[in-house]
Design a protein around this motif. Structure first.
Motif, short mmCIF file in Angstrom:
data_model
loop_
_atom_site.label_atom_id
_atom_site.label_comp_id
_atom_site.label_asym_id
_atom_site.label_seq_id
_atom_site.Cartn_x
_atom_site.Cartn_y
_atom_site.Cartn_z
N ALA A 195 0.81 -1.22 0.00
CA ALA A 195 0.00 0.00 0.00
C ALA A 195 0.85 1.28 0.00
CB ALA A 195 -0.96 -0.01 1.19
N ASP A 196 1.93 1.29 0.78
CA ASP A 196 2.78 2.50 0.81
C ASP A 196 3.44 2.73 -0.55
OD1 ASP A 196 2.36 3.38 3.45
OD2 ASP A 196 3.73 1.84 4.20
N ALA A 197 3.97 1.65 -1.13
CA ALA A 197 4.64 1.78 -2.44
C ALA A 197 3.65 2.25 -3.50
CB ALA A 197 5.27 0.45 -2.84
N ILE A 198 2.42 1.75 -3.42
CA ILE A 198 1.40 2.15 -4.41
C ILE A 198 1.03 3.62 -4.23
CG2 ILE A 198 -1.06 1.81 -4.98
CD1 ILE A 198 0.90 -0.14 -6.38
N LYS A 199 0.88 4.05 -2.99
CA LYS A 199 0.54 5.46 -2.77
C LYS A 199 1.66 6.37 -3.31
CE LYS A 199 -0.63 8.86 0.80
NZ LYS A 199 -1.71 9.48 0.02
N ALA A 200 2.90 6.01 -2.99
CA ALA A 200 4.03 6.83 -3.45
C ALA A 200 4.14 6.81 -4.97
CB ALA A 200 5.32 6.31 -2.82
N THR A 201 3.84 5.67 -5.58
CA THR A 201 3.94 5.53 -7.03
C THR A 201 2.89 6.38 -7.75
OG1 THR A 201 4.83 3.31 -6.88
CG2 THR A 201 3.68 3.85 -8.93
N ILE A 202 1.67 6.36 -7.23
CA ILE A 202 0.55 7.00 -7.95
C ILE A 202 0.37 8.46 -7.53
CG2 ILE A 202 -1.96 6.90 -8.31
CD1 ILE A 202 -1.77 3.85 -8.15
N GLU A 203 0.60 8.73 -6.25
CA GLU A 203 0.27 10.08 -5.76
C GLU A 203 1.49 10.90 -5.38
OE1 GLU A 203 -2.56 9.47 -2.59
OE2 GLU A 203 -4.13 8.89 -4.00
N GLY A 204 2.63 10.27 -5.27
CA GLY A 204 3.83 10.98 -4.83
C GLY A 204 4.53 11.67 -5.99
N PRO A 205 5.64 12.35 -5.68
CA PRO A 205 6.42 12.97 -6.75
C PRO A 205 7.12 11.90 -7.60
CG PRO A 205 7.55 13.18 -4.62
CD PRO A 205 6.21 12.55 -4.34
N VAL A 206 7.43 12.25 -8.84
CA VAL A 206 8.21 11.34 -9.69
C VAL A 206 9.67 11.47 -9.24
CG1 VAL A 206 8.96 10.86 -12.05
CG2 VAL A 206 6.60 11.56 -11.59
N THR A 207 10.17 10.41 -8.62
CA THR A 207 11.52 10.47 -8.06
C THR A 207 12.18 9.11 -8.16
OG1 THR A 207 12.73 10.59 -5.96
CG2 THR A 207 10.37 10.24 -5.78
N THR A 208 13.48 9.12 -8.39
CA THR A 208 14.20 7.84 -8.46
C THR A 208 14.19 7.12 -7.11
OG1 THR A 208 16.29 8.97 -8.10
CG2 THR A 208 15.72 8.50 -10.39
N ASP A 209 13.80 7.80 -6.03
CA ASP A 209 13.66 7.12 -4.73
C ASP A 209 12.55 6.07 -4.78
OD1 ASP A 209 15.56 8.82 -3.79
OD2 ASP A 209 14.16 10.14 -2.72
N VAL A 210 11.59 6.29 -5.69
CA VAL A 210 10.48 5.35 -5.88
C VAL A 210 10.47 5.00 -7.38
CG1 VAL A 210 7.98 4.98 -5.66
CG2 VAL A 210 9.16 6.50 -4.04
N PRO A 211 11.22 3.97 -7.78
CA PRO A 211 11.37 3.71 -9.22
C PRO A 211 10.05 3.68 -10.00
CG PRO A 211 12.86 2.35 -7.95
CD PRO A 211 12.02 3.07 -6.95
N ALA A 212 9.00 3.07 -9.41
CA ALA A 212 7.74 2.94 -10.16
C ALA A 212 7.05 4.29 -10.39
CB ALA A 212 6.79 2.00 -9.42
N SER A 213 7.45 5.34 -9.68
CA SER A 213 6.78 6.64 -9.85
C SER A 213 6.95 7.19 -11.27
CB SER A 213 7.28 7.66 -8.82
OG SER A 213 8.65 7.94 -9.03
N ILE A 214 7.96 6.73 -12.00
CA ILE A 214 8.16 7.19 -13.38
C ILE A 214 6.98 6.79 -14.27
CG2 ILE A 214 9.47 5.14 -14.14
CD1 ILE A 214 10.03 8.77 -15.30
N LEU A 215 6.22 5.79 -13.83
CA LEU A 215 5.07 5.35 -14.64
C LEU A 215 4.04 6.46 -14.80
CD1 LEU A 215 4.61 1.72 -13.27
CD2 LEU A 215 5.79 2.44 -15.35
N GLN A 216 4.07 7.46 -13.91
CA GLN A 216 3.17 8.61 -14.08
C GLN A 216 3.41 9.30 -15.43
OE1 GLN A 216 3.22 11.38 -10.75
NE2 GLN A 216 3.39 9.71 -9.27
#
Ligand code: GLP
Length: 233
Positions: A195-216
Motif C-alpha cells: 500500500a505504501d509503495a502504491i501510494k508513493a507511485t501513484i500520488e507521490g512525486p516522480v523520483t528515483t527514490d520510488v522507481p515505479a513513480s516514473i510510470l506517471q
C-alpha cells in the motif's frame, strides 16, 4: 493512468487476463512478463484459458545472477512452472543470470528488446517501489544491467529460500528505460504491504527514490490493485 481496484488477487488476475486477451485480439505480439507471487493468478488465468500463445514472443524482466535455470528459485524455473510448460510461446527470453560476462548478456538483452518491442509489459512492485529489480536510485533511462539487491529486497525474497544467506545478492534486470519503451504497461499489486509503495507511485512525486513513480509519465499504464494495496490512496 488508469487505476482499477478489485476485491482480491483472483479478480485482479482475471482483469489482467482480460486486458491481455484484448491486446492479443488487437494484434499484440510481444508480452513482457514478470515473476514474484503477484502475477501467479494472471498466469493461472492464462493457462486455464483457450488462448494460444504459440505465435507470441515473451520477454521477462529479470533473473538472479548465479542461480542455474534448474534451481527452483530461478526465474527461468518459475516461468516454466507457472506458464511456459502449459502455454508455450513461439520464443521466450529470460535474462541469462549464468552468463560468464553479465555486462555482455545485458547488452544482448537490450538488442533482443529492440528487436521485439514489447506490446504489453506486466509489472509487479517491490515494497520499496522497485520494478523488475530496479532498486531506488536506479536511473529512469537505464538499460538492462547488473544490479546489487538492497537488503529490503533480499529480506522480502528470503521467504522463498531456506536461509536468508541463500538469497542471491545480484540480479540482471531490464532497466527502467527499457521498461518505459513498452507500449502498454500493467502494474499489478496485492496486499497491504504494497500500500505504501502504491501510494508513493501513484500520488507521490516522480523520483528515483520510488522507481515505479516514473510510470506517471507513461501514456498507457493501468494499475490493477486489490483493496488492500489501494487502501492508502
Ligand atoms: C521481485 C521481482 C519483482 C517483483 C517483486 C515483488 O523483486 N524482481 O519483479 O515485482 O519481487 O514480488 P511479489 O509479487 O512476490 O510481491
Amino acid at each position: 493512468m488508469k487505476v482499477e481496484i478489485y476485491k482480491d488477487k483472483n479478480e485482479g488476475g482475471q482483469a489482467a487476463f482480460n486486458i491481455i486477451k484484448d491486446g492479443i485480439e488487437n494484434g499484440a505480439k510481444v508480452l513482457g512478463l514478470a515473476t514474484g507471487s503477484t502475477p501467479v493468478t494472471l498466469y493461472n488465468a492464462m493457462t486455464s484459458s483457450d488462448l494460444d500463445f504459440s505465435n507470441l514472443t515473451s520477454v521477462n524482466l529479470d533473473e538472479y545472477v548465479g542461480l542455474p535455470a534448474t534451481n527452483d528459485q530461478s526465474y527461468h524455473y518459475f516461468m516454466q512452472e507457472h506458464l511456459f510448460n502449459k502455454k508455450p510461446f513461439k520464443k521466450s527470453y529470460v535474462p541469462d543470470g549464468e552468463a560468464a560476462d553479465i555486462e555482455a548478456a545485458a547488452k544482448d538483452y537490450d538488442r533482443i528488446i529492440d528487436e521485439n518491442p514489447i506490446d504489453i509489459q506486466i509489472l509487479g512492485i517491490g515494497r520499496n517501489g522497485h520494478i523488475g529489480f530496479n532498486e531506488p536510485g536506479s536511473p529512469f533511462d537505464g538499460p538492462t544491467h547488473k544490479v546489487s539487491l538492497t537488503q529490503s529486497t533480499i529480506d522480502a525474497n528470503a521467504r522463498f529460500f531456506e536461509n536468508e544467506s541463500d538469497v542471491p545478492r545480484y540480479a540482471i534486470s531490464m532497466g527502467i528505460g527499457s521498461i518505459m519503451k513498452s507500449k502498454n504497461i500493467l502494474l499489478i499489486a496485492y496486499g497491504e504491504d504494497k500500500a505504501d509503495a502504491i501510494k508513493a507511485t501513484i500520488e507521490g512525486p516522480v523520483t528515483t527514490d520510488v522507481p515505479a513513480s516514473i510510470l506517471q509519465k507513461h501514456n498507457n499504464v493501468t494499475f490493477i490493485l486489490d483493496e488492500a494495496a489501494a487502501s492508502k490512496l
